[in-house]
Design a protein around this motif. Structure first.
Motif, PDB file in Angstrom:
ATOM      1  N   PHE A  26       1.374  -0.968  -0.680  1.00  0.00           N
ATOM      2  CA  PHE A  26       0.108  -0.396  -0.282  1.00  0.00           C
ATOM      3  C   PHE A  26       0.611   1.390   0.096  1.00  0.00           C
ATOM      4  O   PHE A  26       2.296   0.688   0.382  1.00  0.00           O
ATOM      5  CB  PHE A  26      -0.808  -0.211   0.944  1.00  0.00           C
ATOM      6  CG  PHE A  26      -0.098   0.312   2.237  1.00  0.00           C
ATOM      7  CD1 PHE A  26       0.369   1.288   3.179  1.00  0.00           C
ATOM      8  CD2 PHE A  26      -0.313  -1.063   2.806  1.00  0.00           C
ATOM      9  CE1 PHE A  26       0.872   1.334   4.331  1.00  0.00           C
ATOM     10  CE2 PHE A  26       0.843  -1.538   4.472  1.00  0.00           C
ATOM     11  CZ  PHE A  26       0.975  -0.261   4.827  1.00  0.00           C
ATOM     12  N   LYS A  27       0.694   2.205  -0.264  1.00  0.00           N
ATOM     13  CA  LYS A  27       1.274   3.487  -0.184  1.00  0.00           C
ATOM     14  C   LYS A  27       1.015   4.354   1.607  1.00  0.00           C
ATOM     15  O   LYS A  27      -0.271   4.528   1.337  1.00  0.00           O
ATOM     16  CB  LYS A  27       0.452   4.776  -1.161  1.00  0.00           C
ATOM     17  CG  LYS A  27       1.516   5.751  -0.889  1.00  0.00           C
ATOM     18  CD  LYS A  27       0.908   7.122  -1.969  1.00  0.00           C
ATOM     19  CE  LYS A  27       1.539   8.279  -2.477  1.00  0.00           C
ATOM     20  NZ  LYS A  27       0.891   9.257  -3.389  1.00  0.00           N
ATOM     21  N   PRO A  28       2.512   4.366   1.857  1.00  0.00           N
ATOM     22  CA  PRO A  28       2.463   4.627   3.224  1.00  0.00           C
ATOM     23  C   PRO A  28       1.817   6.217   3.497  1.00  0.00           C
ATOM     24  O   PRO A  28       2.410   6.952   2.485  1.00  0.00           O
ATOM     25  CB  PRO A  28       3.423   4.020   3.495  1.00  0.00           C
ATOM     26  CG  PRO A  28       4.446   3.584   2.508  1.00  0.00           C
ATOM     27  CD  PRO A  28       3.383   3.649   1.253  1.00  0.00           C
ATOM     28  N   LYS A  29       1.873   6.153   4.528  1.00  0.00           N
ATOM     29  CA  LYS A  29       1.233   8.113   4.796  1.00  0.00           C
ATOM     30  C   LYS A  29       2.137   8.613   6.213  1.00  0.00           C
ATOM     31  O   LYS A  29       2.646   9.408   6.245  1.00  0.00           O
ATOM     32  CB  LYS A  29      -0.294   7.818   5.711  1.00  0.00           C
ATOM     33  CG  LYS A  29      -1.232   7.375   5.013  1.00  0.00           C
ATOM     34  CD  LYS A  29      -2.555   8.675   5.013  1.00  0.00           C
ATOM     35  CE  LYS A  29      -3.507   8.667   3.180  1.00  0.00           C
ATOM     36  NZ  LYS A  29      -5.332   8.860   4.613  1.00  0.00           N
ATOM     37  N   LEU A 106       7.053   8.995  -0.746  1.00  0.00           N
ATOM     38  CA  LEU A 106       6.282   7.651   0.112  1.00  0.00           C
ATOM     39  C   LEU A 106       5.453   7.193  -1.767  1.00  0.00           C
ATOM     40  O   LEU A 106       5.345   7.891  -2.203  1.00  0.00           O
ATOM     41  CB  LEU A 106       5.406   7.959   0.972  1.00  0.00           C
ATOM     42  CG  LEU A 106       5.653   8.849   1.763  1.00  0.00           C
ATOM     43  CD1 LEU A 106       4.039   9.214   2.911  1.00  0.00           C
ATOM     44  CD2 LEU A 106       6.527   8.186   3.210  1.00  0.00           C
ATOM     45  N   ASP A 107       5.522   6.098  -1.824  1.00  0.00           N
ATOM     46  CA  ASP A 107       5.281   5.295  -3.283  1.00  0.00           C
ATOM     47  C   ASP A 107       3.837   4.329  -3.024  1.00  0.00           C
ATOM     48  O   ASP A 107       3.727   3.831  -2.195  1.00  0.00           O
ATOM     49  CB  ASP A 107       6.359   4.579  -3.844  1.00  0.00           C
ATOM     50  CG  ASP A 107       7.855   5.469  -3.664  1.00  0.00           C
ATOM     51  OD1 ASP A 107       7.270   6.651  -3.939  1.00  0.00           O
ATOM     52  OD2 ASP A 107       8.989   5.047  -3.475  1.00  0.00           O
ATOM     53  N   ASP A 108       3.628   4.259  -4.196  1.00  0.00           N
ATOM     54  CA  ASP A 108       2.253   3.227  -4.305  1.00  0.00           C
ATOM     55  C   ASP A 108       2.293   1.970  -3.331  1.00  0.00           C
ATOM     56  O   ASP A 108       0.961   1.418  -3.417  1.00  0.00           O
ATOM     57  CB  ASP A 108       2.043   3.033  -5.598  1.00  0.00           C
ATOM     58  CG  ASP A 108       1.218   3.854  -5.891  1.00  0.00           C
ATOM     59  OD1 ASP A 108       0.616   5.270  -5.703  1.00  0.00           O
ATOM     60  OD2 ASP A 108       1.277   3.868  -7.423  1.00  0.00           O
ATOM     61  N   ASP A 109       3.617   1.232  -3.477  1.00  0.00           N
ATOM     62  CA  ASP A 109       3.821  -0.288  -2.441  1.00  0.00           C
ATOM     63  C   ASP A 109       5.446  -0.072  -2.251  1.00  0.00           C
ATOM     64  O   ASP A 109       5.750  -0.905  -1.559  1.00  0.00           O
ATOM     65  CB  ASP A 109       4.619  -1.109  -3.735  1.00  0.00           C
ATOM     66  CG  ASP A 109       4.234  -2.661  -3.533  1.00  0.00           C
ATOM     67  OD1 ASP A 109       3.583  -2.674  -2.127  1.00  0.00           O
ATOM     68  OD2 ASP A 109       5.309  -3.322  -3.822  1.00  0.00           O
ATOM     69  N   MET A 127       8.431   0.759  10.086  1.00  0.00           N
ATOM     70  CA  MET A 127       7.352   0.094   9.749  1.00  0.00           C
ATOM     71  C   MET A 127       6.543   0.792   9.168  1.00  0.00           C
ATOM     72  O   MET A 127       6.676   2.567   9.469  1.00  0.00           O
ATOM     73  CB  MET A 127       6.636   0.164  11.286  1.00  0.00           C
ATOM     74  CG  MET A 127       5.233   0.287  11.311  1.00  0.00           C
ATOM     75  SD  MET A 127       4.007   0.250  13.411  1.00  0.00           S
ATOM     76  CE  MET A 127       4.469  -0.831  13.886  1.00  0.00           C
ATOM     77  N   ALA A 128       5.267   0.879   8.284  1.00  0.00           N
ATOM     78  CA  ALA A 128       4.670   1.510   7.095  1.00  0.00           C
ATOM     79  C   ALA A 128       3.228   1.546   7.374  1.00  0.00           C
ATOM     80  O   ALA A 128       2.537   0.827   8.115  1.00  0.00           O
ATOM     81  CB  ALA A 128       5.118   0.925   5.788  1.00  0.00           C
ATOM     82  N   ILE A 129       2.821   2.658   8.294  1.00  0.00           N
ATOM     83  CA  ILE A 129       1.221   2.320   7.615  1.00  0.00           C
ATOM     84  C   ILE A 129       1.040   3.856   7.277  1.00  0.00           C
ATOM     85  O   ILE A 129       0.743   4.882   6.905  1.00  0.00           O
ATOM     86  CB  ILE A 129       1.164   3.579   9.689  1.00  0.00           C
ATOM     87  CG1 ILE A 129       2.296   3.074  10.873  1.00  0.00           C
ATOM     88  CG2 ILE A 129      -0.112   3.429  10.111  1.00  0.00           C
ATOM     89  CD1 ILE A 129       2.366   3.582  12.198  1.00  0.00           C
TER      90      ILE A 129
END
Length: 164
Positions: A26-29, A106-109, A127-129
């Motif tokens: 997913f794209k992280p925020k 921050l990229d799509d994956d 950790m990507a959220i």
């Protein structure tokens, strides 16, 4: 409320420049980064720790600290800045940056980092959220000079949680 998380590790780049990290799904925020580096035992032992976070190429921070087991030499130091998401210092006096990376996007994956100071195979946890209902902002504040209640504003939304 849909929130997505992914925990992984990456190895510091041996060369300078941009590297894309994918496989998050997913794209992280927000991406949190942390590292620990230990070497030696007894009087020659030392430990370096680092923590950083980024929500964009302009809203990020990193901090690193080194502490020696040898009180006689007292090689300790710390550094913090808002120009990196990964930072590792070493010291034999004032702290010297030995590894650093900044958040490019921050990229799509996943995400892309720009290595300013190359490391040598240091493992960094992250950790990507993200998610449609996840809001995030990174703000710095000074602690109050006196005890009591203090209001902090400027976040841009009403937070449901804080990481301090």
């Amino acid at each position: 409320m849909a929130v997505s998380t992914f925990v992984g590790t990456l190895t510091s780049s041996a060369s300078l420049g941009s590297v894309a990290y994918t496989g998050v799904g997913f794209k992280p925020k927000l991406v949190l980064f942390w590292l620990t580096y230990n070497q030696g035992t007894g009087a020659t032992a030392f430990m370096i720790v680092g923590f950083g976070a980024g929500v964009s190429a302009t809203n990020r921070f990193a901090i690193s600290s080194r502490s020696d087991d040898n009180v006689a030499t007292a090689n300790t130091g710390q550094r913090a800045d808002n120009e990196h998401v990964i930072l590792m210092v070493d010291s034999s006096g004032p702290p010297v940056v030995v590894m650093s990376a900044d958040l490019v996007s921050l990229d799509d994956d996943g995400f892309t980092l720009d290595w300013d100071d190359a490391g040598t195979g240091i493992v960094i946890n992250y950790m990507a959220i993200g998610g449609s209902h996840f809001q995030v902002n990174i703000n710095a504040f000074l602690t109050a000079a006196e005890t009591g209640t203090e209001a902090y504003t400027g976040v841009g939304f009403k937070p449901e949680g804080l990481l301090i």
